[in-house]
Design a protein around this motif. Sequence first.
Motif, PDB file in Angstrom:
ATOM      1  N   ALA A  38       0.443  -1.341  -0.091  1.00  0.00           N
ATOM      2  CA  ALA A  38      -0.329  -0.071  -0.246  1.00  0.00           C
ATOM      3  C   ALA A  38       0.882   1.358  -0.109  1.00  0.00           C
ATOM      4  N   GLU A  39       1.690   1.176   0.727  1.00  0.00           N
ATOM      5  CA  GLU A  39       2.661   2.464   1.005  1.00  0.00           C
ATOM      6  C   GLU A  39       3.055   3.043  -0.637  1.00  0.00           C
ATOM      7  N   TYR A  40       3.736   1.468  -1.003  1.00  0.00           N
ATOM      8  CA  TYR A  40       4.891   1.709  -2.847  1.00  0.00           C
ATOM      9  C   TYR A  40       3.414   2.904  -3.507  1.00  0.00           C
ATOM     10  N   ALA A  41       2.486   1.533  -3.217  1.00  0.00           N
ATOM     11  CA  ALA A  41       1.331   1.635  -4.950  1.00  0.00           C
ATOM     12  C   ALA A  41       0.783   3.527  -4.014  1.00  0.00           C
ATOM     13  N   THR A  99      -5.556   6.537   2.261  1.00  0.00           N
ATOM     14  CA  THR A  99      -5.323   7.456   3.586  1.00  0.00           C
ATOM     15  C   THR A  99      -6.113   6.395   4.880  1.00  0.00           C
ATOM     16  N   ARG A 100      -7.246   5.767   3.999  1.00  0.00           N
ATOM     17  CA  ARG A 100      -7.972   5.402   4.972  1.00  0.00           C
ATOM     18  C   ARG A 100      -7.322   3.432   4.961  1.00  0.00           C
ATOM     19  N   LEU A 101      -7.093   2.975   3.971  1.00  0.00           N
ATOM     20  CA  LEU A 101      -6.671   1.042   3.223  1.00  0.00           C
ATOM     21  C   LEU A 101      -5.195   1.771   5.464  1.00  0.00           C
ATOM     22  N   LEU A 102      -4.600   2.643   5.210  1.00  0.00           N
ATOM     23  CA  LEU A 102      -3.497   2.479   5.863  1.00  0.00           C
ATOM     24  C   LEU A 102      -4.040   2.569   7.270  1.00  0.00           C
ATOM     25  N   SER A 103      -4.511   3.092   8.158  1.00  0.00           N
ATOM     26  CA  SER A 103      -6.082   3.387   8.514  1.00  0.00           C
ATOM     27  C   SER A 103      -6.370   2.505   9.919  1.00  0.00           C
ATOM     28  N   HIS A 104      -6.394   1.010   8.274  1.00  0.00           N
ATOM     29  CA  HIS A 104      -7.873  -0.241   8.196  1.00  0.00           C
ATOM     30  C   HIS A 104      -6.477  -0.878   9.042  1.00  0.00           C
ATOM     31  N   ILE A 105      -5.154  -1.337   8.801  1.00  0.00           N
ATOM     32  CA  ILE A 105      -3.583  -1.312   8.441  1.00  0.00           C
ATOM     33  C   ILE A 105      -3.398  -1.560   9.938  1.00  0.00           C
ATOM     34  N   MET A 152     -12.458  -5.203   9.056  1.00  0.00           N
ATOM     35  CA  MET A 152     -12.073  -4.138   8.814  1.00  0.00           C
ATOM     36  C   MET A 152     -11.065  -4.556   7.556  1.00  0.00           C
ATOM     37  N   THR A 153     -11.544  -6.272   7.122  1.00  0.00           N
ATOM     38  CA  THR A 153     -10.727  -6.880   6.232  1.00  0.00           C
ATOM     39  C   THR A 153     -11.604  -6.289   5.518  1.00  0.00           C
ATOM     40  N   GLN A 154     -13.007  -6.385   5.087  1.00  0.00           N
ATOM     41  CA  GLN A 154     -14.013  -6.278   4.580  1.00  0.00           C
ATOM     42  C   GLN A 154     -14.073  -4.886   3.758  1.00  0.00           C
ATOM     43  N   GLU A 155     -13.393  -3.728   5.226  1.00  0.00           N
ATOM     44  CA  GLU A 155     -12.993  -2.336   4.638  1.00  0.00           C
ATOM     45  C   GLU A 155     -11.979  -2.414   4.068  1.00  0.00           C
ATOM     46  N   MET A 156     -10.939  -3.336   3.978  1.00  0.00           N
ATOM     47  CA  MET A 156      -9.812  -2.795   3.129  1.00  0.00           C
ATOM     48  C   MET A 156      -9.902  -3.276   2.188  1.00  0.00           C
ATOM     49  N   HIS A 157     -10.552  -4.195   2.023  1.00  0.00           N
ATOM     50  CA  HIS A 157     -10.877  -5.236   0.203  1.00  0.00           C
ATOM     51  C   HIS A 157     -11.803  -3.549  -0.021  1.00  0.00           C
ATOM     52  N   ARG A 158     -12.881  -3.227  -0.010  1.00  0.00           N
ATOM     53  CA  ARG A 158     -12.905  -1.946  -0.738  1.00  0.00           C
ATOM     54  C   ARG A 158     -12.260  -0.449  -0.664  1.00  0.00           C
ATOM     55  N   GLU A 159     -11.505  -0.347  -0.311  1.00  0.00           N
ATOM     56  CA  GLU A 159     -10.795   0.982  -0.714  1.00  0.00           C
ATOM     57  C   GLU A 159      -9.523   0.268  -1.211  1.00  0.00           C
ATOM     58  N   ILE A 160      -8.761  -1.037  -1.618  1.00  0.00           N
ATOM     59  CA  ILE A 160      -8.228  -1.271  -2.521  1.00  0.00           C
ATOM     60  C   ILE A 160      -9.290  -1.566  -4.125  1.00  0.00           C
ATOM     61  N   ASN A 161     -10.418  -1.718  -3.996  1.00  0.00           N
ATOM     62  CA  ASN A 161     -11.421  -2.178  -5.103  1.00  0.00           C
ATOM     63  C   ASN A 161     -11.517  -0.349  -5.957  1.00  0.00           C
ATOM     64  N   THR A 162     -11.432   0.167  -4.583  1.00  0.00           N
ATOM     65  CA  THR A 162     -11.822   1.862  -5.738  1.00  0.00           C
ATOM     66  C   THR A 162     -10.548   2.224  -5.667  1.00  0.00           C
ATOM     67  N   ILE A 221      -2.727 -10.561  -1.217  1.00  0.00           N
ATOM     68  CA  ILE A 221      -2.432 -10.743   0.754  1.00  0.00           C
ATOM     69  C   ILE A 221      -3.851 -10.791   0.658  1.00  0.00           C
ATOM     70  N   LEU A 222      -4.617  -9.690   1.113  1.00  0.00           N
ATOM     71  CA  LEU A 222      -6.031  -9.914   1.454  1.00  0.00           C
ATOM     72  C   LEU A 222      -6.781 -10.655   1.494  1.00  0.00           C
ATOM     73  N   GLU A 223      -6.719 -11.721   0.375  1.00  0.00           N
ATOM     74  CA  GLU A 223      -7.558 -12.816   0.734  1.00  0.00           C
ATOM     75  C   GLU A 223      -6.304 -13.827   1.368  1.00  0.00           C
ATOM     76  N   LYS A 224      -5.438 -13.818   1.385  1.00  0.00           N
ATOM     77  CA  LYS A 224      -4.656 -15.276   2.521  1.00  0.00           C
ATOM     78  C   LYS A 224      -5.325 -14.946   3.780  1.00  0.00           C
ATOM     79  N   ILE A 225      -5.076 -13.284   4.123  1.00  0.00           N
ATOM     80  CA  ILE A 225      -5.613 -12.566   5.206  1.00  0.00           C
ATOM     81  C   ILE A 225      -6.901 -13.117   5.755  1.00  0.00           C
ATOM     82  N   ARG A 226      -8.508 -12.998   4.404  1.00  0.00           N
ATOM     83  CA  ARG A 226      -9.284 -13.136   5.241  1.00  0.00           C
ATOM     84  C   ARG A 226      -9.648 -14.601   5.826  1.00  0.00           C
ATOM     85  N   GLU A 227      -9.066 -15.313   4.886  1.00  0.00           N
ATOM     86  CA  GLU A 227      -8.901 -16.715   5.274  1.00  0.00           C
ATOM     87  C   GLU A 227      -8.568 -17.136   6.607  1.00  0.00           C
ATOM     88  N   GLN A 228      -7.488 -16.729   6.956  1.00  0.00           N
ATOM     89  CA  GLN A 228      -7.640 -16.635   8.727  1.00  0.00           C
ATOM     90  C   GLN A 228      -8.316 -16.066   9.349  1.00  0.00           C
TER      91      GLN A 228
END
Length: 289
Positions: free
Chosen positions: A169-172, A221-227, A247-257, A277-284
Amino acid sequence: MTNSMTGFGRGTAGSDLLTVTVEIKSVNHRFHECTVKMPRVYAETEDKIKKCISTYIKRGKVDVYISVESEKPSSHKLIIDWHLLDEYAQFVKDASKRYGVDEHLRIRDLLRQTDAFTAVEVQEEHSADQVILDALEEACRKLSDMRMNEGKELENELRFQVQSLKQKAEYAMSISPDISKKYKERLEKTMREYANSLDENRLLTEVAVFAEKADVTEEFTRLLSHIKQFEHALDKKEPIGRRLDFMTQEMHREINTVGSKAGDENVAAAVIDMKSILEKIREQVQNIE
């Protein structure tokens, strides 16, 4: 508290009269659901059993299997259908009178009427509540230990994955300001190729409109806040599975946007990596209480 929702525990307890074995298994579930299977004679203990389990498990589907073995030889009692015997005795009396036969009813004649006698096994409860609860406590402790140990492994994996997500996220975010610059260069080149002169005002207007549409600063900004909130939640001493799932759902929404607004191949590649990466997080997260 990253307890896993998956686990197994077994406990035994006994007295001079009986031995109790309790097995508990739990799997992931959206809510807390408990099913108890045990001899019907001890059904009154079920509420106490569920109350005990709820002190150890807040979320997950729990199946409890309880077996009770009596150490005392089984006993039986006789159930007699006196009404049927009365009818038989009356029949003998009426038949003797009707046909003039001098017949006396004897005990052995009654005993031959097998339909009137039933021998049933006596289920002695032996005050089994405490023995059942002792075995249950042992099973719950073992189940809890297993869920806790597996939860630690999940936590380590989640911390690793969320750090990877943060880095992507920081790189992007760092390369996103270049999107407007690249768009301006492409647009300027196109205008020079297809027009005799370059209209600077129009160019600046087009770039400004694009920059506004492609600005993903708020999303990052919101994505990094969720993280950050996700990482803080891992340190809490309470069930956090639902919070992490949200929070995983919220991160997914920000990444999609970000992916839909950025319009840049490098950012798009970063978005794909973040989604993976987020899909791996969601599974766990689905396995956390």
